[in-house]
Design an enzyme around this catalytic site. Structure first.
Site, PDB file in Angstrom:
ATOM      1  CB  SER A 234      -0.977   0.028   1.250  1.00  0.00           C
ATOM      2  OG  SER A 234      -1.951   0.685   0.971  1.00  0.00           O
ATOM      3  CD  GLU A 355      -5.939  -3.952  -3.428  1.00  0.00           C
ATOM      4  OE1 GLU A 355      -5.760  -3.166  -2.540  1.00  0.00           O
ATOM      5  OE2 GLU A 355      -4.780  -4.563  -3.834  1.00  0.00           O
TER       6      GLU A 355
END
Length: 581
Positions: A234, A355
């Protein structure tokens, strides 16, 4: 491994610039030198390593030598706040490296994801995990924790399995780190920018200080400074990309790993400066203070800065994160990837299948108690808010042309998802990211060795509580536990079975997938090829209909055309923007 949020000042540094900066900030130092007994909690006879700044003593667990809380830069406090990281003074004696050091300042913990909050700016420390064999020249993984560049900490990342290489991989030296985030790590303001030092992307400069530390010291832990992979998940993937873009990081590492990446774009310098000036005005610098703006900003308490930075579940309006400043990050990702002006190296990266479920879980977590799932009206409002044609902040042009929100809603009608807004919104938010990753991988493939993946395993434990109408599936962050033992977010995270809602560890088949991923990550660090050699089971992303590794039980592959159809990339190619300037 316990957490420690006690300031980690060392009395042996009292003659250094490091200690002088602490004294100026009013921080008292207490000794933290290791002793060869058990009275202070150290393990008698723990492994000791000599590095460029002095000796460090760690401990051994499960055959892995662990060194925690090693300073890699002076505490960025007082006059060193919003300065590039400064050198650490050498210490005498042996540094106690048996406890994690402080977490960097943060407030937006996103429920179970990160935490606890911290107001301690003395936080520039790293940790090393390595097998006992220091004579080998092992590959190195420098891992950057995620958290939107506003939260998270290295404490949650146990690098033991990666250091061992699992049953099928290679022994590896793993380095994890804390770095400045939020307004402390990314701030542009004319008063600071004109001081004659590198400015703006302080968090990225912290990571580069770690990479220089690795070049100086990693051989002492059995690592090869010529085989350094930088990776992260991330925000950690974003920061990996920022260093690939940065000429200041050239020759400091030579493999890149993007977990829930790769990097498609970054904010512009003008956006960062607008945010910084608005923050300074909100803080009263210099409007009401009577001091020069830079001095006023540095006199703010950490708590005051965090108060303006955000709340436990959301960022405030002044957050930028890494941005294109022109020097540390000289050009936009799209310009770099299309012109080849970046630090070229073997690269692997991809995203999880769901996600968007991470953000959905945070929203539902804060909707209660009792928690309630997203409604149809909230789904429409969220899509409209994201893809409207309204002007951006500060009079910036719209991010999307008029009519984009309607086009997205037409592409993702609720009826196609059983009239379930949660499932529909997961696909809207996920598919865009999956197609961004495909766009970047396709630009890289002709230039560098590229390996793409799609993590699709949908039943792993998840660390948010079980909530009505929500199933994580392959949510953002859920894959971290396959690489870092028992990763479970912050101190409120408990890994739960997706069906029963009861705590559990990885089961036998999931542990096998973990073995396969650990082998890929450690092979890549050692050789630049996740297979070690050859093109199986992970095919190189190259030529014609390139293939992705599908990370599921069992592993498989999927062609690019199938991937693009699954995630509606022909549609998202008409929506997503990749600015060259």
């Amino acid at each position: 491994m316990s957490r420690s949020y006690i300031p980690r000042c060392r009395s042996a540094w009292s003659r250094s610039a490091f200690a002088l900066s602490l004294a100026a900030a009013g921080i008292a130092c207490t000794p933290a030198l290791a002793h060869n007994d058990d009275s202070d909690g150290n393990k008698k006879g723990g492994p000791t390593v000599s590095i460029s700044d002095g000796k460090v003593q760690g401990y051994t667990k499960n055959g892995v030598n662990v060194f925690l809380g090693i300073p890699y830069a002076a505490p960025p406090v007082g006059k060193l706040r919003w300065q590039p990281p400064q050198p650490v003074g050498k210490w005498k004696g042996t540094l106690d490296a048996t406890q994690f050091a402080n977490t960097c300042p943060q407030v937006t913990e996103l429920g179970a994801f990160a935490g606890p909050t911290s107001t301690t700016e003395d936080c520039l420390y790293l940790n090393v995990f390595t097998s006992g064999n220091s004579s080998k020249k092992k590959g190195v993984i420098v891992w950057i924790h995620g958290g939107g560049n506003v939260d998270g900490e290295s404490n949650d990342y146990d690098g033991t399995k990666l250091a061992q290489g699992g049953p099928d991989g290679k022994e590896t030296v793993v380095v994890t780190l804390n770095y400045r985030m939020g307004l402390f790590g990314y701030l542009s303001h004319p008063a600071l920018n004109s001081e004659g030092h590198l400015w703006g992307n302080y968090g990225i400069m912290d990571i580069q200080a770690v990479l220089r530390w690795v070049q100086r010291n990693i051989a002492a832990f059995g690592g090869d400074p010529n085989k350094v992979a930088v990776g992260g998940q991330s925000a950690g993937a974003t920061d990996t990309g920022a260093n690939v873009l940065s000429p200041l990081a050239a020759n400091l590492f030579n493999r890149a790993i993007y977990e829930s990446g790769p990097l498609p774009n970054l904010p512009a310098a003008a956006t960062a400066q607008t945010n910084g000036q608005n923050f300074a005005a909100a803080a009263g610098c210099p409007t009401t203070s009577g001091k020069p703006a830079a001095a006023c900003l540095r006199d703010l308490t950490a708590a005051r800065i965090l108060q303006l930075q955000g709340t436990p579940n959301a960022n405030g309006p002044y957050i930028t994160g890494p941005f294109v400043d022109g020097t540390v990050i000289p050009i936009t990702p799209e310009k770099a990837w299309t012109t080849g002006k970046y630090n070229k190296m073997p690269t692997m990266g991809g995203r999880v299948r769901d996600e968007g479920n991470f953000g959905i879980s945070i929203t539902e977590y804060f909707s209660g108690p009792p928690q309630v799932p997203m409604t149809a009206d909230q789904f429409t409002a969220a899509v409209t808010r994201t893809y409207s044609g309204n002007a951006g902040p500060g009079g910036a042009p719209p991010a999307y042309p008029a009519g984009t929100a309607t086009a997205v809603l037409n592409q993702y009608p609720l009826s196609a998802y059983g009239n379930d807004p949660v499932k529909a919104y997961n696909r809207v938010t996920t598919d865009a990211q999956k197609c961004q990753a495909d766009h970047v991988l396709n630009l890289w493939a002709p230039q560098i060795s590229t390996y793409g993946y799609d993590f699709t395993y949908s039943d792993a434990p998840y660390y948010f509580p079980k909530m009505p109408g929500f199933k994580p599936n392959a949510a953002h962050t859920i894959d971290i536990q396959f690489l870092f033992n028992n990763w479970h977010g912050g101190q409120l995270g408990v890994n739960l079975d997706q069906t029963t809602g009861m705590p559990r560890d990885l089961n036998q088949t999931e542990s096998k997938l973990s073995d396969q991923l650990v082998a890929a990550w450690t092979n890549f660090a050692a050789t630049g090829n996740p297979n070690g050699s050859g093109n199986s089971p992970w095919p190189k992303y190259a030529g014609g209909n390139a293939s992705y590794l599908v990370q599921d039980i069992p592993l498989s592959t999927n062609g690019r055309s199938s991937y693009r159809a699954t995630y509606k990339c022909d549609f998202w190619d008409t929506v997503l923007l990749y600015p060259l300037q």
